[in-house]
Design a protein around this motif. Structure first.
Motif, PDB file in Angstrom:
ATOM      1  N   PRO D 158       0.831  -1.215   0.000  1.00 33.70           N
ATOM      2  CA  PRO D 158       0.000   0.000   0.000  1.00 33.70           C
ATOM      3  C   PRO D 158       0.864   1.264   0.000  1.00 33.70           C
ATOM      4  N   ALA D 159       1.998   1.233   0.688  1.00 34.68           N
ATOM      5  CA  ALA D 159       2.864   2.421   0.680  1.00 34.68           C
ATOM      6  C   ALA D 159       3.380   2.698  -0.726  1.00 34.68           C
ATOM      7  N   VAL D 160       3.735   1.640  -1.427  1.00 32.83           N
ATOM      8  CA  VAL D 160       4.233   1.811  -2.797  1.00 32.83           C
ATOM      9  C   VAL D 160       3.138   2.375  -3.694  1.00 32.83           C
ATOM     10  N   LEU D 161       1.928   1.856  -3.480  1.00 28.76           N
ATOM     11  CA  LEU D 161       0.813   2.269  -4.337  1.00 28.76           C
ATOM     12  C   LEU D 161       0.171   3.573  -3.874  1.00 28.76           C
ATOM     13  N   GLY D 162       0.528   4.022  -2.671  1.00 30.10           N
ATOM     14  CA  GLY D 162      -0.121   5.228  -2.166  1.00 30.10           C
ATOM     15  C   GLY D 162      -1.577   5.027  -1.809  1.00 30.10           C
ATOM     16  N   THR D 163      -1.904   3.807  -1.393  1.00 31.53           N
ATOM     17  CA  THR D 163      -3.280   3.530  -0.977  1.00 31.53           C
ATOM     18  C   THR D 163      -3.268   3.090   0.483  1.00 31.53           C
ATOM     19  N   GLY D 164      -4.442   3.014   1.085  1.00 25.48           N
ATOM     20  CA  GLY D 164      -4.507   2.570   2.475  1.00 25.48           C
ATOM     21  C   GLY D 164      -4.281   1.074   2.586  1.00 25.48           C
ATOM     22  N   TRP D 165      -4.739   0.365   1.570  1.00 29.33           N
ATOM     23  CA  TRP D 165      -4.644  -1.097   1.615  1.00 29.33           C
ATOM     24  C   TRP D 165      -4.877  -1.654   0.223  1.00 29.33           C
ATOM     25  N   LEU D 166      -4.541  -2.901   0.052  1.00 30.23           N
ATOM     26  CA  LEU D 166      -4.925  -3.621  -1.167  1.00 30.23           C
ATOM     27  C   LEU D 166      -6.317  -4.191  -0.957  1.00 30.23           C
ATOM     28  N   GLU D 167      -7.130  -4.072  -1.969  1.00 34.22           N
ATOM     29  CA  GLU D 167      -8.479  -4.643  -1.834  1.00 34.22           C
ATOM     30  C   GLU D 167      -8.405  -6.171  -1.792  1.00 34.22           C
ATOM     31  N   PRO D 168      -9.296  -6.793  -1.023  1.00 33.42           N
ATOM     32  CA  PRO D 168      -9.368  -8.249  -1.034  1.00 33.42           C
ATOM     33  C   PRO D 168      -9.487  -8.763  -2.470  1.00 33.42           C
ATOM     34  N   GLY D 169      -8.705  -9.766  -2.777  1.00 35.64           N
ATOM     35  CA  GLY D 169      -8.711 -10.311  -4.135  1.00 35.64           C
ATOM     36  C   GLY D 169      -7.567  -9.785  -4.978  1.00 35.64           C
ATOM     37  N   ARG D 170      -6.898  -8.737  -4.530  1.00 38.43           N
ATOM     38  CA  ARG D 170      -5.776  -8.157  -5.280  1.00 38.43           C
ATOM     39  C   ARG D 170      -4.588  -9.116  -5.244  1.00 38.43           C
ATOM     40  N   ALA D 171      -4.117  -9.506  -6.400  1.00 42.70           N
ATOM     41  CA  ALA D 171      -2.958 -10.395  -6.500  1.00 42.70           C
ATOM     42  C   ALA D 171      -1.668  -9.613  -6.363  1.00 42.70           C
ATOM     43  N   VAL D 172      -0.741 -10.143  -5.613  1.00 43.55           N
ATOM     44  CA  VAL D 172       0.612  -9.593  -5.553  1.00 43.55           C
ATOM     45  C   VAL D 172       1.485 -10.498  -6.401  1.00 43.55           C
ATOM     46  N   ARG D 173       1.901  -9.944  -7.544  1.00 43.66           N
ATOM     47  CA  ARG D 173       2.578 -10.769  -8.543  1.00 43.66           C
ATOM     48  C   ARG D 173       4.082 -10.506  -8.550  1.00 43.66           C
ATOM     49  N   ALA D 174       4.794 -11.281  -9.311  1.00 47.20           N
ATOM     50  CA  ALA D 174       6.260 -11.152  -9.357  1.00 47.20           C
ATOM     51  C   ALA D 174       6.663  -9.708  -9.673  1.00 47.20           C
ATOM     52  N   ALA D 175       5.980  -9.114 -10.626  1.00 49.32           N
ATOM     53  CA  ALA D 175       6.340  -7.742 -11.000  1.00 49.32           C
ATOM     54  C   ALA D 175       6.099  -6.770  -9.842  1.00 49.32           C
ATOM     55  N   ASP D 176       5.060  -7.045  -9.052  1.00 52.52           N
ATOM     56  CA  ASP D 176       4.796  -6.197  -7.888  1.00 52.52           C
ATOM     57  C   ASP D 176       5.925  -6.307  -6.864  1.00 52.52           C
ATOM     58  N   VAL D 177       6.400  -7.503  -6.684  1.00 48.98           N
ATOM     59  CA  VAL D 177       7.489  -7.705  -5.726  1.00 48.98           C
ATOM     60  C   VAL D 177       8.724  -6.938  -6.179  1.00 48.98           C
ATOM     61  N   LEU D 178       9.041  -7.083  -7.450  1.00 44.67           N
ATOM     62  CA  LEU D 178      10.228  -6.394  -7.977  1.00 44.67           C
ATOM     63  C   LEU D 178      10.079  -4.882  -7.857  1.00 44.67           C
ATOM     64  N   GLU D 179       8.893  -4.394  -8.172  1.00 48.42           N
ATOM     65  CA  GLU D 179       8.702  -2.959  -8.105  1.00 48.42           C
ATOM     66  C   GLU D 179       8.751  -2.458  -6.665  1.00 48.42           C
ATOM     67  N   ALA D 180       8.168  -3.231  -5.754  1.00 43.76           N
ATOM     68  CA  ALA D 180       8.213  -2.825  -4.340  1.00 43.76           C
ATOM     69  C   ALA D 180       9.658  -2.810  -3.842  1.00 43.76           C
ATOM     70  N   GLU D 181      10.379  -3.819  -4.210  1.00 41.51           N
ATOM     71  CA  GLU D 181      11.784  -3.917  -3.805  1.00 41.51           C
ATOM     72  C   GLU D 181      12.539  -2.648  -4.258  1.00 41.51           C
ATOM     73  N   ARG D 182      12.319  -2.269  -5.496  1.00 41.76           N
ATOM     74  CA  ARG D 182      12.995  -1.106  -6.048  1.00 41.76           C
ATOM     75  C   ARG D 182      12.494   0.185  -5.389  1.00 41.76           C
ATOM     76  N   ALA D 183      11.181   0.308  -5.303  1.00 38.81           N
ATOM     77  CA  ALA D 183      10.621   1.551  -4.770  1.00 38.81           C
ATOM     78  C   ALA D 183      10.988   1.762  -3.314  1.00 38.81           C
ATOM     79  N   LEU D 184      11.101   0.661  -2.575  1.00 36.19           N
ATOM     80  CA  LEU D 184      11.389   0.780  -1.146  1.00 36.19           C
ATOM     81  C   LEU D 184      12.884   0.693  -0.844  1.00 36.19           C
ATOM     82  N   GLY D 185      13.651   0.446  -1.884  1.00 38.75           N
ATOM     83  CA  GLY D 185      15.103   0.403  -1.683  1.00 38.75           C
ATOM     84  C   GLY D 185      15.557  -0.783  -0.852  1.00 38.75           C
ATOM     85  N   THR D 186      14.833  -1.888  -0.983  1.00 39.62           N
ATOM     86  CA  THR D 186      15.191  -3.081  -0.206  1.00 39.62           C
ATOM     87  C   THR D 186      15.752  -4.145  -1.134  1.00 39.62           C
ATOM     88  N   VAL D 187      16.390  -5.122  -0.527  1.00 39.61           N
ATOM     89  CA  VAL D 187      16.897  -6.245  -1.304  1.00 39.61           C
ATOM     90  C   VAL D 187      16.484  -7.548  -0.626  1.00 39.61           C
TER      91      VAL D 187
END
Lengths: 311, 311, 311, 311
Positions: D158-187
């Motif tokens: 949600p921080a990456v997306l600028g939302t309060g939460w992900l809606e139920p049913g929202r898939a977190v996919r490989a691309a989301d993980v990669l983007e979160a990793e990059r956006a949050l500066g984590t490894v």
């Protein structure tokens, strides 16, 4: 009895306290813990046994309910503890654990005299604070009650009214009790157990569960002096006996208060009376031998039970 | 009957299996889950009620035992959950939680037909593996039994022998049963419940608890064909009915195996029969109406109970 | 330190009350519920993390113990609730229920500040009666504590003495603490957690369990002012920290009383410190990062825990 | 990453089985029970400790929840067992019982490797039937895991997306993980713990509880090979990590299946990550030392836990 009983009369706290004083039997019996069960003499037991004519035993307990719901916020536990693979065979043994915070609206149970205090006092006048603690009840324990064998009377209100059930919030008043007694050809007398059927479990099966604390059919307090005058030993119901919303100012369970704390009358809550209703209708009578056998829990405020009506 | 009964005959597994085949009633009744309780007809219920003469109700359940000991390795739970300070008054309500892994030697309980499997099979022949799982028993549940009202017979062995109790390890054999029946003037017949008193709880009070799995007085398997031939519906005891050490090679509970898995006869374990012994001696008879009202636990392998004998 | 420490000095109630007043920190911190954990600043957390050099994590919790014994009268519960046959596959899920009345001598647990009241008062002076009821603790709940990360110090008394364990009844006095500190090269200072090893679990494995309420090695109250002066945040032990028989007149747990009710210092009871003893000996140091992560139980008086020492 | 991620790709059972084979690590480690926790070497522990810079400890466990609800059908138990009136004072002791069937959606807990079997097999290939019974798990017990200290990574979607939460049913996919990793500066790297925040508890506080089995945001299986490739030791989430409705044909919990049964990666379910989200945002980093200290339950399939993130 009318299916439209009119508005429910409100009762002030002052009127309630006068009722409490009117029906109070403090100091009447020894041992005090058994309260109105002291009314049941060997002669009552013999007469109850003589009511067995058909040889039909009807259980009144509902199934142990492990599913949460609006009337089951603390679901009972049922855990298998041996599936034949823990203790060595042969034979293999299957075992289970049962647990329940059984007061409430889901488990068929008996309320002992320690269950309810009014204005800080238990039946007989003992201060609750000194008598009930984390170790259990030192007065009014279910262990002091023991078993009961007596005449049971089914007040089958829906049968009298020709409806499936009483709607939640429907008051059962003194006049209703008298009319049911007459219509069903029963007599409420000294030492008997009165079971009130409101049709709760038929309604629950057809419409689903609801929160009985919000609305339930039950005795209005104006029926209690009548029952007290007849000398009942036990009151039971398919709910918890109390009308809700409560008609009494500032008191959530006035019938519990009068029965247990003033009269020393234990209560049976959450009985499934559907089978008994059918059996009584079939037998053409609404009296029977009732056997209640609570677990002998030292310090317990009640017990899960499966009372048996024998016609 | 002699107080020195001589050595306990050993039974080979082959002999046991022949016994099993001899007393087996698989396929005899519908519903099979009720097993030998199908023997109890309305006529038996009526005749049981007719045994009530004194109007004395004697509870047979022992107190809910929360203290560990050699015969109580899994103590029962009793927790107060409301001391009038959780749910808002008035009135104040006192509530408690009860829990127990009730099979074993400490809780008075009924064994349903799902409790025991022999050679992988439940009563009637169903494989246990498919029928009993973590969700409970799909065959032989205590819910299928319902309540029982029938004639009870107290086999008060210590009374017959003039001793306080039978020593742990004392076998109760076919000849003992016949002699007790004669000495006590009772008749074990179709549909009745036989309760064996060994004096366990008197011994326990005087000498302290011990591990019944190591040594207990109980039925030798040679008494079982006699009981089977009489058509008993229920066996109970103040221990668990089984003689220990087991006289049968490789089998820890042979009477459980024969009664439950072969004959479809539920068992009552850990009854406190001291009060009943006194009451029967006082009344001069050892037969009475027995009422057993297990909790209606769907999938349960049994239930804590407080059976009631009414004389 | 001597392996023959001489007789245990007796302490009068008046002397104890003077001690209580001496070490009392009532009113010092906000929130008061966290008591001495308020001593642990972010700087303490950083310094604790800097103690991690080997990268070895040592658990201090003992196994969940479902077997009764002299030090386990209320055995913990562990029930399998799904063996892959309740919730439909795929996948199949295996589930279990855990339960424990965890205070006592068998479960590794944290005592929160609501656990103990002295002369009717909790830490800070609140009357216990209004603050702790059947619904839980309104002050001093374990939920108010949260987790702790700080420097841990192992007082390995048997290692100092060159024995396997301290015998039950052996007092750990102020001089013992000082000598252990010196011998082990450790420093007890502000915000740290002191863990006392008496060798209980080595003794238990070799000699079997015993009733710690009758006799256990533990801190004599004369060690408490020393620990208070150093500003400890947490005390732990492989027993419950208290010497028994209690040296204080009329008080069964004086160290509990001083630590929790006077000083606001939570306690860790029944830690298995055998592995940590070996690890510290191997590492040649007796300080480490300690992490305690109690369950967040609103109103809870403590929590089962498995603290982790990281060297 | 887009807040409208498009339709969730469906996965056939055949495709799933290929994924399972791809990420499977059976036979790689000894002891096998610890699975991917074997990846965490002392060097990982030291590096984790070196991540502590601010000295802030953030608990991730949610409050012990005794109230039923759509995500809490088996509410936890909390019973007071001593209110200072059971064990004799002084001091007075307050005690409580805790119980929970903790798997499900309400208790923060760790899943051990015995929790899940796929096609009848546990991690490493052992048949579940022989390894898990009514007595507990003989393989993959939580007792075999012990504690974990490692680097934690918060995937704060949600921080990456600028939302309060992900809606139920929202898939977190490989691309989301990669983007979160990059956006949050984590490894995400070898031996680390990945914690997925979907904002469940923020949504729950604002909109009320819902049935997560019907709909929840979580990892799509296509993210799993990425996480497997990075060598994660632990996956956690504020739900149970799995996307629901499940995208995989005939499989209710595919991420549980891949993580636990194929990869030997334990799961942390139902973490409250709201505080950690705030702390990480404040600290400007999403990596920290994570400490997980499960109870040492022999045969347990997991444990309630209160993991601690230390920044």
């Amino acid at each position: 009895m009318s299916s439209d009983p009119g508005p429910v009369p409100r009762v002030s706290r002052q009127e309630f306290d006068a009722l409490f004083a009117e029906v109070r039997t403090w100091g009447r019996w020894e041992p005090a813990d058994r309260g109105a069960w002291n009314r049941v003499t060997p002669e009552h037991v013999r007469r109850a046994a003589a009511l067995v004519r058909d040889g039909t035993a009807v259980p009144l307990g509902r199934p142990w309910d492990t599913r949460p719901g609006p009337d089951n916020p603390r679901p009972a536990l049922h855990h298998m503890t041996d599936l034949g693979d823990v203790e060595p065979p042969e034979p293999s043994a299957h075992k289970d654990f049962l647990g329940a915070d059984y007061h409430g609206k889901a488990v068929s149970h008996l309320d002992a005299l320690s269950h309810i205090a009014y204005r800080g006092r238990l039946y007989g006048g003992r201060p609750a604070r000194g008598a009930v603690g984390a170790g259990g009840a030192r007065f009014g324990s279910v262990a002091a009650l023991g078993p009961l064998v007596t005449k049971g009377v089914l007040l089958d209100l829906p049968a009298v009214l020709g409806t499936g059930w009483l709607e939640p919030g429907r008051a059962v008043r003194a006049a209703d009790v008298l009319e049911a007694e007459r219509a069903l050809g029963t007599v409420i007398d000294e030492g008997c157990a009165v079971l009130l059927r409101t049709g709760r479990f038929r309604r629950r099966r057809e419409l689903g569960p609801w929160d009985l604390d919000a609305a339930s059919a039950g005795f209005h307090v104006d029926a209690v002096p009548l029952l007290a005058g007849r000398g009942v030993a036990l009151l039971g119901a398919d709910g918890d006996g109390d009308l809700r919303p409560s008609p009494v100012e500032g008191l959530h369970s006035p019938v519990h208060t009068l029965a247990i704390a003033a009269m020393g009358v234990p209560l049976l809550d959450n009985l499934d009376l559907e089978g008994l209703s059918t059996a009584c209708a079939g037998a053409g009578r609404h009296t029977f031998m009732l056997v209640v056998a609570p677990l002998d829990v030292p310090g317990g405020t009640g017990s899960p039970v499966n009372p048996v009506a024998v016609l």
